[in-house]
Structure formats: C-alpha cells, structure tokens
Write a protein that holds these residues in place. Structure first.
Motif, short mmCIF file in Angstrom:
data_model
loop_
_atom_site.label_atom_id
_atom_site.label_comp_id
_atom_site.label_asym_id
_atom_site.label_seq_id
_atom_site.Cartn_x
_atom_site.Cartn_y
_atom_site.Cartn_z
N PHE A 125 -46.33 -5.09 -2.95
CA PHE A 125 -46.43 -3.66 -2.73
C PHE A 125 -47.25 -3.41 -1.46
CE2 PHE A 125 -46.12 -4.46 -7.26
CZ PHE A 125 -45.08 -3.62 -7.64
N ASN A 126 -46.68 -2.61 -0.57
CA ASN A 126 -47.38 -2.21 0.65
C ASN A 126 -48.09 -0.90 0.38
OD1 ASN A 126 -48.16 -1.34 3.21
ND2 ASN A 126 -46.34 -2.16 4.20
N VAL A 127 -49.41 -0.92 0.37
CA VAL A 127 -50.18 0.28 0.03
C VAL A 127 -50.88 0.88 1.25
CG1 VAL A 127 -50.54 -0.56 -2.31
CG2 VAL A 127 -52.29 -1.01 -0.57
N GLY A 128 -50.55 0.36 2.43
CA GLY A 128 -51.25 0.79 3.65
C GLY A 128 -51.14 2.28 3.94
N ASP A 129 -50.00 2.90 3.58
CA ASP A 129 -49.80 4.31 3.90
C ASP A 129 -50.01 5.24 2.70
OD1 ASP A 129 -49.08 3.73 6.56
OD2 ASP A 129 -47.04 3.23 5.93
N LEU A 130 -50.50 4.69 1.59
CA LEU A 130 -50.69 5.50 0.39
C LEU A 130 -52.08 6.12 0.36
CD1 LEU A 130 -49.09 3.23 -2.37
CD2 LEU A 130 -47.99 4.95 -0.94
N THR A 131 -52.17 7.30 -0.20
CA THR A 131 -53.48 7.92 -0.40
C THR A 131 -54.18 7.24 -1.58
OG1 THR A 131 -52.61 9.56 -1.96
CG2 THR A 131 -52.55 10.13 0.39
N VAL A 132 -55.46 7.55 -1.78
CA VAL A 132 -56.21 6.97 -2.90
C VAL A 132 -55.54 7.33 -4.23
CG1 VAL A 132 -58.40 7.00 -4.15
CG2 VAL A 132 -58.38 6.97 -1.64
N GLN A 133 -55.11 8.57 -4.35
CA GLN A 133 -54.45 9.00 -5.59
C GLN A 133 -53.14 8.26 -5.80
OE1 GLN A 133 -55.69 11.03 -3.27
NE2 GLN A 133 -57.45 11.89 -4.37
N GLU A 134 -52.38 8.07 -4.72
CA GLU A 134 -51.10 7.36 -4.83
C GLU A 134 -51.31 5.89 -5.19
OE1 GLU A 134 -48.39 9.94 -1.67
OE2 GLU A 134 -49.64 8.28 -0.95
N TYR A 146 -47.45 -3.56 -17.02
CA TYR A 146 -46.59 -4.71 -17.37
C TYR A 146 -47.40 -5.99 -17.59
CZ TYR A 146 -42.62 -1.76 -16.18
OH TYR A 146 -41.70 -0.75 -16.15
N LYS A 147 -48.72 -5.87 -17.54
CA LYS A 147 -49.65 -6.96 -17.85
C LYS A 147 -49.35 -8.25 -17.06
CE LYS A 147 -50.47 -5.20 -22.51
NZ LYS A 147 -50.46 -5.49 -23.97
N PRO A 148 -49.52 -8.19 -15.74
CA PRO A 148 -49.31 -9.40 -14.91
C PRO A 148 -50.33 -10.47 -15.23
CG PRO A 148 -50.40 -7.71 -13.63
CD PRO A 148 -50.02 -7.07 -14.92
N SER A 149 -49.97 -11.72 -14.98
CA SER A 149 -50.90 -12.83 -15.22
C SER A 149 -51.80 -13.08 -14.03
CB SER A 149 -50.12 -14.10 -15.55
OG SER A 149 -49.31 -14.49 -14.45
N CYS A 150 -51.39 -12.61 -12.84
CA CYS A 150 -52.20 -12.84 -11.63
C CYS A 150 -51.91 -11.74 -10.62
CB CYS A 150 -51.88 -14.21 -11.03
SG CYS A 150 -52.80 -14.59 -9.52
N VAL A 151 -52.96 -11.25 -9.95
CA VAL A 151 -52.78 -10.29 -8.87
C VAL A 151 -53.55 -10.80 -7.65
CG1 VAL A 151 -52.44 -8.30 -10.38
CG2 VAL A 151 -54.73 -8.87 -9.59
N VAL A 152 -52.96 -10.58 -6.49
CA VAL A 152 -53.60 -10.93 -5.22
C VAL A 152 -53.60 -9.68 -4.35
CG1 VAL A 152 -53.50 -12.36 -3.15
CG2 VAL A 152 -52.87 -13.33 -5.37
N SER A 153 -54.75 -9.31 -3.82
CA SER A 153 -54.86 -8.10 -3.00
C SER A 153 -55.41 -8.44 -1.63
CB SER A 153 -55.77 -7.08 -3.70
OG SER A 153 -56.03 -5.98 -2.84
N ASP A 154 -54.57 -8.28 -0.61
CA ASP A 154 -55.00 -8.45 0.78
C ASP A 154 -55.24 -7.07 1.39
OD1 ASP A 154 -55.71 -9.83 3.04
OD2 ASP A 154 -53.67 -10.04 3.80
N VAL A 155 -55.86 -6.20 0.58
CA VAL A 155 -56.18 -4.84 1.00
C VAL A 155 -57.69 -4.76 1.16
CG1 VAL A 155 -56.03 -2.39 0.42
CG2 VAL A 155 -54.21 -3.96 -0.29
N ASN A 156 -58.15 -4.64 2.38
CA ASN A 156 -59.60 -4.69 2.64
C ASN A 156 -60.27 -3.35 2.32
OD1 ASN A 156 -60.03 -7.46 3.74
ND2 ASN A 156 -58.46 -6.77 5.16
N ASP A 157 -60.00 -2.87 1.13
CA ASP A 157 -60.60 -1.64 0.61
C ASP A 157 -61.24 -2.00 -0.72
OD1 ASP A 157 -61.22 0.74 -0.62
OD2 ASP A 157 -59.32 1.73 -0.14
N ILE A 158 -62.57 -2.10 -0.77
CA ILE A 158 -63.22 -2.60 -1.97
C ILE A 158 -63.02 -1.64 -3.14
CG2 ILE A 158 -65.46 -1.56 -1.49
CD1 ILE A 158 -64.60 -4.95 -3.19
N GLY A 159 -62.85 -0.34 -2.84
CA GLY A 159 -62.57 0.60 -3.92
C GLY A 159 -61.27 0.26 -4.62
N PHE A 160 -60.24 -0.05 -3.84
CA PHE A 160 -58.96 -0.44 -4.40
C PHE A 160 -59.11 -1.75 -5.19
CE2 PHE A 160 -54.97 -2.82 -4.16
CZ PHE A 160 -54.07 -1.89 -4.68
#
Length: 429
Positions: A264-273, A284-298
């Motif tokens: 999922f590309n979240v670069g153009d999404l607002t905080v609410q989105e 869907y209860k994933p077993s693993c998530v990886v986030s290369d989004v340098n937003d600690i809030g996210f």
C-alpha cells in the motif's frame, strides 16, 4: 576539473545492478555511439515514450535505425541480428530524458539535480559536482510536463518511481521547476544477499528469522539514505512465506519477489485516510507488517492495532536510539494524552528491538541492536549487538513467543556471544 575527467577519476559505485553487456562489434558500436545522441533527442520529444511497452519501444527504435541506415548510412549493411543488438544497446542507453541519458548511464553517478535546463549537478560517490551537460529549454519544459502527468499529483513537490529511477519534481510556488533523479537498485534483497555482502551473518539471520516467526517487532532507525529501505526489503522477502504479509510505503521503493504480498502506497494519504486504511487491512489479521513510512505516528498506530502474535518492522529517520525514543515518547503523549512514564511503557509494549544502521562508503552496517523490556514498571534497554573495530559482537536472547513467559526448548537462536569478522575490518587499522 570537468565531469568527464571526474568520471575517470572515481572508482565504480555499484548503485544499480549492472546490465549484461550487449555483444556488438567495434564497427557497429561506432554507429551506435554516433546515433545515440540523436536517438536521445528524438525520444525526449515523444510525449508518451514512458507509456509505451518494451516491445513498442523496440519497434520505434528499429524504425529509427532503418531510417538512418537508408539515409545517413546508406552504404552500411547490417544483418537482422546486428540490428537487434543495436536496438538492445539503444534501449539500455536511452531512458527518454534527452541529454540526461548520458548521466543516468554513468555508474558513478547516483543522483542528478536539474536546477534549471542549463544548471545541472550530479552526485559522484557522495560528492556533488556541476555537470557539463545541459538541456534544451523547450526539451526541459516538455520533460517536466510529461513527468508531472505520470506522477498524477497536484502537489508542488511530488515523488514517484519510474523504472529504476526515483523521480522528484519541484514546481511553483515552492520554486521554479526543478528535477531530481535518484538511481534505485532493482535487486530483490533478502538475508542471503546481505550475508554475501557481509552485512549479516548466520547468527544474526537466525535471530531475525526466529523473531519474525515469534511475532517480535523491530524499529529500524538511521538518517536518510543509510540503508533502511534495503534492510526492510530483506525483511519483506524473508517474511513472504508467512500468511498475510502487508507492506506500507511512501513510494514504491522496495522490490518484492512474491507478488501476492499486499502493498500500500500511503504517501499521498491524509492522517485520517491512513487510519481508515489501517483499520480495513488489519482486520484480516496479517502475520507480518513492514512499514517503510518514516512517520512514527503511522508506525505506532500500526503496531498498536496488530494482533499480539503478528511481527512488525517499522522504519524511522533518527540519528540515534535516544533520538528515536524521544520522538516516539512525544508522539505517544500527544496521541494518547498520557504522561511521560505511561508513554514509555506504551513504547516498550509497541516494540521489542531497535536496530540502528550506519552508512559506510558503499553500503551499511548494523551499528547496534537494543532490546526493549519493562521491569517493575520501568523501561529497560539492553544492547544485544554492537559493531566496533570492524567486528560484530552480540549476545542475543532466546526468542520467546508472545504468549509464553519462559524460554521454549526450541527457541532460536541459543544465547551466545560471538565475533563476526566482516569486510569492515579495515576500520580497525
């Protein structure tokens, strides 16, 4: 010193995987070199060049070649195989950026900064120098317009991936039109590749794999362009054997082997989105998530909403673990309206380990790994890996599944100390 002289001076920097050398005779290569600039100029004026398929691009280049052979090189007779070789050569040398194609092709060049059509700089092995190359003003304006259409974004600063280039466009009202091109690797990194590069060894890999399997959460920190995306790329491709792996990015920079991984590309999404997206996909209860989004809030929202046994790897731009922890504590206090001590306990619950990376001349190392835990309502940090004098020294704990309170006999890897002599031993000299 001109750019061409500097290109001769620097050693090759493996920024992009090298393309296989096309087999072309010296005579045919001379024709290629003579026509290359003409072809680049022609491609740069084709408004939809980037939208053509590879086969369509080949057909256009072949038509261009045949036209030149019938006019400027009427006395030259080439076989179909030689023509195919020339077409392959052209396509490996031309990207649709006009005069910038020459700079893109140079292995020593990692970034290109176009401040204006006649004011271009490049980054050579970490040093920014002025290039000899210039663009035609009309060609530059056309290129900016086409790239903005491809980006499909209204922001005055927008970035997107185009093949193996990370393109950033800056426009009014921020500044007059500018363009930044950064080369990207097309390697699908995994732990084995990082072991071959002597960034990891089998003990570290064993610790990472068992941690992924037992639902541990990692916070990966480093300044910008210091290897975070490469390490996360390896984690993604190692986690792909599990059911339900999610990848969140600000831009599509990670190369994934398994196309079934949901990204999922979240670069153009607002905080609410972004929060709505998290609620939807984490249901869907994933077993693993990886986030290369340098937003600690996210990142904090992400790990807080995960199932207890789900593993996570989250990136954050920070110079040190202390800086990263302070940023997380401030964010948690703001998000939850809690005091500092409560925020620290929330942080310790969110992540199990902090991995700090450090950039080297041509790659990166794991500078340290800290384990995060709580004892008597106090947060504790224990250094489990460090890098000094060209060696890794580590003391990994037994990896315990979240639902267990004591180590299992099968927990991996066993508690141990070891030294890993790496390629960076020269640092000690």
């Amino acid at each position: 010193m001109t750019l061409k002289e500097r290109l001769k001076k620097f050693d090759l920097l493996p920024v992009i995987t090298e393309k296989p050398e096309t087999s072309i005779s010296p005579e045919v290569r001379t024709i290629c070199n003579e026509l290359s600039k003409l072809l680049s100029a022609k491609i740069a004026l084709i408004p939809v060049w980037f939208e053509y398929s590879r086969d369509e691009q080949k057909e256009l280049v072949l038509n261009f070649l045949n036209a030149k052979l019938n006019s400027d090189y009427a006395g030259t007779h080439l076989t179909d195989a030689e023509k195919d070789s020339i077409v392959a050569y052209f396509l490996s040398m031309n990207y649709g950026f006009g005069s910038l194609d020459f700079l893109i092709e140079q292995k020593e060049v990692s970034k290109i900064f176009v401040k204006a059509y006649d004011n271009i700089f490049v980054e050579l092995n970490g040093e920014v120098v002025k290039a000899d190359t210039v663009l035609d003003e009309r060609q530059f304006n056309s290129l900016i317009a086409r790239l903005q259409e491809l980006a499909n974004k209204k922001s005055p600063i927008c970035s997107f991936r185009l093949n193996n280039l990370f393109v950033t466009i800056v426009s009014e009202p921020v500044s007059s039109p500018q363009l930044i091109l950064r080369k990207l690797s097309d390697v699908c990194y995994n732990f084995e590749i990082l072991e071959n590069k002597q960034i990891l060894n089998q003990d570290i890999i064993g610790f990472f794999r068992s941690s992924l399997g037992f639902g541990k959460r990692f916070l990966v920190i480093a300044p910008g362009n210091s290897g975070k995306t490469v390490l996360l790329n390896a984690f993604v491709n190692e986690a792909q054997t599990q059911n339900g792996v999610l990848l969140f990015e600000e831009c599509e920079l990670i190369n994934v082997e398994n196309k079934l991984i949901d990204r999922f590309n979240v670069g153009d999404l607002t905080v609410q989105e972004r929060n709505k997206l998290l609620n939807a996909v984490l249901a869907y209860k994933p077993s693993c998530v990886v986030s290369d989004v340098n937003d600690i809030g996210f990142g904090l929202e992400l790990v807080e909403k995960l199932e207890q046994n789900a593993s996570a790897v989250v990136s954050l731009e920070a110079d040190s673990p202390n800086d990263a922890i302070k940023a997380c504590i401030r964010k948690l206090m703001f998000m939850g309206g809690c005091d500092e001590n409560s925020a620290k306990l929330k942080f310790a619950k969110a992540f199990d380990f902090i991995i700090q990376l450090e950039k080297t001349d041509d790659t990166f190392i794991l500078k340290n790994i800290h384990e995060i835990s709580t004892k008597n309502s106090t947060v504790e940090f224990v250094e489990r890996l460090s890098f000094a004098s060209g060696n890794y020294k580590y003391d990994f704990p037994p990896v315990i599944p979240p639902e267990q309170k004591s180590p299992s006999k099968n927990s991996l890897p066993p508690e141990k100390k070891n030294l890993f002599s790496s390629r960076f031993a020269k640092i000690a000299n």
